[in-house]
Write an enzyme that holds these catalytic residues in place. Structure first.
Site, PDB file in Angstrom:
ATOM      1  N   GLY A 204       0.822  -1.209   0.000  1.00 43.63           N
ATOM      2  CA  GLY A 204       0.000   0.000   0.000  1.00 43.63           C
ATOM      3  C   GLY A 204       0.854   1.256   0.000  1.00 43.63           C
ATOM      4  N   GLY A 209       2.430   1.888   5.290  1.00 49.37           N
ATOM      5  CA  GLY A 209       3.501   0.935   5.548  1.00 49.37           C
ATOM      6  C   GLY A 209       4.468   1.406   6.606  1.00 49.37           C
ATOM      7  CD  GLU A 228       4.638  -3.868  -3.531  1.00 49.24           C
ATOM      8  OE1 GLU A 228       4.082  -3.142  -4.379  1.00 49.24           O
ATOM      9  OE2 GLU A 228       4.445  -5.091  -3.453  1.00 49.24           O
ATOM     10  CB  CYS A 265       3.212  -0.883  -6.686  1.00 46.32           C
ATOM     11  SG  CYS A 265       3.420  -2.609  -7.183  1.00 46.32           S
TER      12      CYS A 265
END
Length: 491
Positions: A204, A209, A228, A265
């Protein structure tokens, strides 16, 4: 459908049960764990309402979701295969050398314990409830507690029920998988700070994170958090490559920037080139492609709102120029493809230009000369990926740039785009901070199993008391490093 946030008392019950289940699950055979994951893949495929529910909650099209479901099932079965082969156990054996007084030492990886997994908003299957974190943790012999992502809570609930059916069908303790809901931060904090939590997986935002990472380090006993987080996945455009194929490179990058409304991402959010006619041609071609790309509906209103705000803030910077915006006006909750430009000097002095704008947005950094491009690379934070668009001659002339770019990424790409993450043993989906909290590990591919285990060395234990993986006869037929030689032979 609305789900209630799990209370602290409910989480305590779940974690205590997971801890008890761990004592049994850690003793299961590799074949049993593999059987569980294959059963989960089968159960997910039997859920008739799964695709339609995910379409309604995420705005993702049916074809994309069917492909993602197939990918998730492949992940589960490929990690099952990896679990069964046992290579991830990383067995090392050095037998005793009596004349030197050296003891017999045998090392392998053993599971950590209950793992809390936070699902991703942009992948309701592959990086969520039954995604790579869950699959790899189960492969390692760790119970999993999933906190459903509120953006697709109902989808998560359906997948959780499929996993629970698989656990029951395989005759395993029910508490090796648990599923809780919680839209607020308190649920996550309670899960992470619980005494029985042994590790955390997250996909996210950087803010999310980093918060989990900080909470884990504030515990009396810190635990590993594999987050991540954000990445702008830079692409360095070298002159020789642009001179040879500027139009082709522009078309490739345009497709990557706008793929899935930029909600990956690995979306290329930063392009770096050297001023000149080659870069001018590239910018013109890419700008035309971006202007011609239609806006798309984003995953949910929260992501659309965040994209609109961050895009607006980026374009409002005094040192940023808008190059191209989709010619089609976006509707509600849609993201407009956008291309902007800034100088290298602006990049050095404005930290906001280093930040991810999650959506179909990319920023071109124009450098005056190769040394300035090298300086951009050396000023950049850690990334999941970094790409060089370059000819062989470019690579020879810019050797320092090649090294500097490698230093900031987990996956180093030549003449390709970062979108598209292959599920394979060789994949590295992770990178230096702030892309992830631990660049030594990957969240995609069977090596991800190693995140949920720790090494233990047995010294001078009699053979009959050792785990099967470490016994002289090698009953599991594993590949092991014995006295510095890789072999499957018995000792």
């Amino acid at each position: 459908m609305k789900f209630q946030d799990a209370t602290a008392a409910e989480i305590d019950v779940v974690m205590n049960a997971a801890w008890e289940a761990f004592q049994l699950f850690r003793q299961t055979t590799l074949k049993q764990r593999a059987g569980l994951m294959r059963r989960i893949a089968k159960e997910m495929g039997s859920e008739d309402s799964l695709i339609q529910t995910a379409m309604r909650e995420t705005n993702l099209p049916e074809a994309r979701l069917k492909n993602e479901l197939a990918r998730t099932q492949f992940q589960l079965t490929s990690y099952a295969d990896a679990a069964e082969t046992g290579t991830w156990l990383d067995v090392r054996i050095d037998t005793a050398v009596a004349e030197k007084g050296d003891p017999d030492i045998r090392k392998w990886l053993t599971p950590l314990g209950p793992v809390v997994v936070f699902g991703a908003s942009n992948f309701p299957f592959a990086y969520s409830t039954a995604g790579g974190d869950t699959a790899s943790a189960l492969a390692a012999g760790c119970p999993v507690i999933v906190k459903a992502h509120p953006a697709h809570a109902e989808t998560s609930e359906i997948v959780a029920k499929a996993i629970q059916r698989a656990v029951k069908a395989e005759g395993l303790p029910a508490a090796i998988f648990s599923h809780v809901h919680g839209a607020g931060n308190e649920t996550g904090k309670t899960l992470i700070t619980h005494t029985h939590t042994r590790a955390v997986g997250f996909t996210g935002s950087y803010a999310g994170g980093k918060a989990l990472f900080d909470w884990s380090n504030q515990r009396k006993v810190p635990i590993p958090v594999f987050s991540e987080m954000g990445s702008i996945n830079p692409i360095f455009l070298l002159p020789g490559k642009l001179a040879a194929s500027a139009k082709e490179v522009a078309a490739m990058i345009a497709g990557s920037v706008t793929l899935g409304v930029g909600q990956f991402c690995t979306n290329p959010g930063l392009l770096i080139g050297i001023e000149g006619k080659e870069l001018d041609i590239f910018i013109e071609e890419l700008g035309t492609a971006i202007a011609g790309a239609a806006p798309g509906t984003m995953l949910h209103p929260g992501i659309a709102k965040a994209y609109s705000e961050k895009r607006g803030t980026a374009l409002a910077q005094a040192d940023v120029a808008t190059v191209a915006v989709s010619a089609t006006k976006p509707a509600d909750n849609q993201g407009a493809p956008t291309l902007a430009s800034a100088t290298a000097e602006a990049f050095f002095h404005n930290p906001l230009l280093h930040q991810e704008v999650f959506g179909p947005y990319s920023l071109i950094i124009q450098c005056k000369h190769p040394d300035e491009m090298l300086k951009v690379a050396r000023h950049m934070e850690g990334q999941l990926t970094a790409t060089l668009m370059a000819t062989d001659e470019d690579l020879k002339r810019h050797a320092e740039l090649v090294q500097a770019t490698q230093d900031i990424c987990g996956r180093f790409i030549l003449n390709g785009v970062p979108t598209g993450v292959r599920v394979a043993l060789s994949m590295q989906h992770g990178g230096p901070f702030p892309a992830t909290t631990d660049s030594r590990y990957t969240s995609v591919g069977a090596d991800g199993i190693k995140r949920w285990a720790r090494p233990v060395a047995y010294q001078n234990w009699p053979d009959h008391l050792l785990p099967d993986a470490l016994r002289n006869s090698n009953p599991l037929k594993l590949w092991r490093t014995v006295n510095n030689a890789l072999t499957r032979d018995a000792i």
